[in-house]
Structure formats: structure tokens, C-alpha cells
Design a protein around this motif. Structure first.
Motif, PDB file in Angstrom:
ATOM      1  N   CYS A 132       0.565  -1.321   0.002  1.00  0.00           N
ATOM      2  CA  CYS A 132       0.166   0.058   0.019  1.00  0.00           C
ATOM      3  C   CYS A 132       0.894   1.185   0.109  1.00  0.00           C
ATOM      4  N   ASP A 164       2.983   3.117  -5.541  1.00  0.00           N
ATOM      5  CA  ASP A 164       2.021   3.944  -6.297  1.00  0.00           C
ATOM      6  C   ASP A 164       1.561   2.874  -7.383  1.00  0.00           C
ATOM      7  N   GLU A 185      -2.538   3.174  -7.916  1.00  0.00           N
ATOM      8  CA  GLU A 185      -2.671   4.310  -8.370  1.00  0.00           C
ATOM      9  C   GLU A 185      -2.319   4.310 -10.001  1.00  0.00           C
ATOM     10  N   ASN A 243      -5.564   1.797  -1.983  1.00  0.00           N
ATOM     11  CA  ASN A 243      -4.653   1.567  -2.679  1.00  0.00           C
ATOM     12  C   ASN A 243      -3.842   0.312  -2.557  1.00  0.00           C
TER      13      ASN A 243
END
Length: 137
Positions: free
Chosen positions: A82, A85, A88, A102
Motif C-alpha cells: 500500500c 503507487d 494508483e 491503494n
């Protein structure tokens, strides 16, 4: 990759439809590692009681975990670190997939595995550290 008996026990405990999906996901992860430059052999182990895949040989990537979603029957997930990135990035590339914060891509046992998107996401996770090192240079 040598079989890990503790991981085999965990796979054996899943309900049938989820077990089949998680085993398919496991094959996809292992196959993607074999066909992605610089990844090398994966180590299969348990992290937080979940089947996990680590790039211990090459140190090229971030750990990938797979498990059923305990709070939602018929759902399973691919979990990523998490504090990266990665999720994302996946959201930008594949907005059609379902995500949890995330940390995970959520999948439904009643739906076809989005194989092409997952292979790409897995390859990005398995090469995460290699790409970050190149950017830092």
C-alpha cells in the motif's frame, strides 16, 4: 519454484469456486514472472496467512499477495504494497477494474479473469523496484 506445504494447506482450505480462481491467479503470476525480463524465480510463501509472491532472487519487485475477500462471498483479490503507487498506476491504466483503496484489485469469482490487464499489473509489480532504481539514477 519448490512447493511450499504451508501455502498448499491454505489453498486447500478455500471454498471450491474461490480456490479455482486463486489457483488460476497463481498460475498467471508465476507465468508472468517467467516471461518478464529481470524478474527471475519467485518465492512463494505466506504473508499474513495469504499466498504471497516475492522476487527474492532479483529483488526486482514488490510483494504480491492473493486471497479471498472475507467480507464479500464470491470475491477475491490481488494485494499490493500500500505504500507504493502501484494501485494508483493500475487505476489510470485500467479504470474498468475494481479496486480497494491503494492496496488491491478486486475480482469476482463469477466473472472472467481480466487476464491481459492483470498480466500487465503483475508485471509492473514484479519490476517495481527495478523501475524505481532507474528513475533515481
Amino acid at each position: 519454484m519448490a512447493a511450499n506445504s504451508a501455502v498448499e494447506v491454505v489453498f486447500g482450505a478455500y471454498p471450491s469456486p474461490i480456490k479455482a480462481r486463486l489457483l488460476a491467479l497463481r498460475r498467471l503470476i508465476l507465468d508472468t514472472a517467467k516471461t518478464t525480463d529481470g524478474v527471475g524465480a519467485l518465492q512463494e510463501t505466506l504473508k499474513w496467512g495469504q499466498p504471497s509472491y516475492l522476487t527474492t532472487e532479483s529483488k526486482s519487485g514488490s510483494t504480491i499477495r492473493i486471497d479471498q475477500v472475507k467480507a464479500e462471498a464470491g470475491r477475491y483479490a490481488v494485494y499490493f504494497h500500500c505504500q507504493t503507487d502501484l494501485v494508483e498506476t493500475f487505476r489510470e491504466l485500467y479504470p474498468e477494474l475494481s479496486y480497494s483503496g491503494n492496496r488491491a484489485i478486486l475480482l469476482d469469482a463469477g466473472e472472467k479473469l481480466p487476464e491481459k490487464a492483470l498480466r500487465h499489473c503483475v508485471a509492473l509489480a514484479l519490476t517495481y523496484h527495478t523501475r524505481k532504481r532507474k528513475v533515481a539514477r
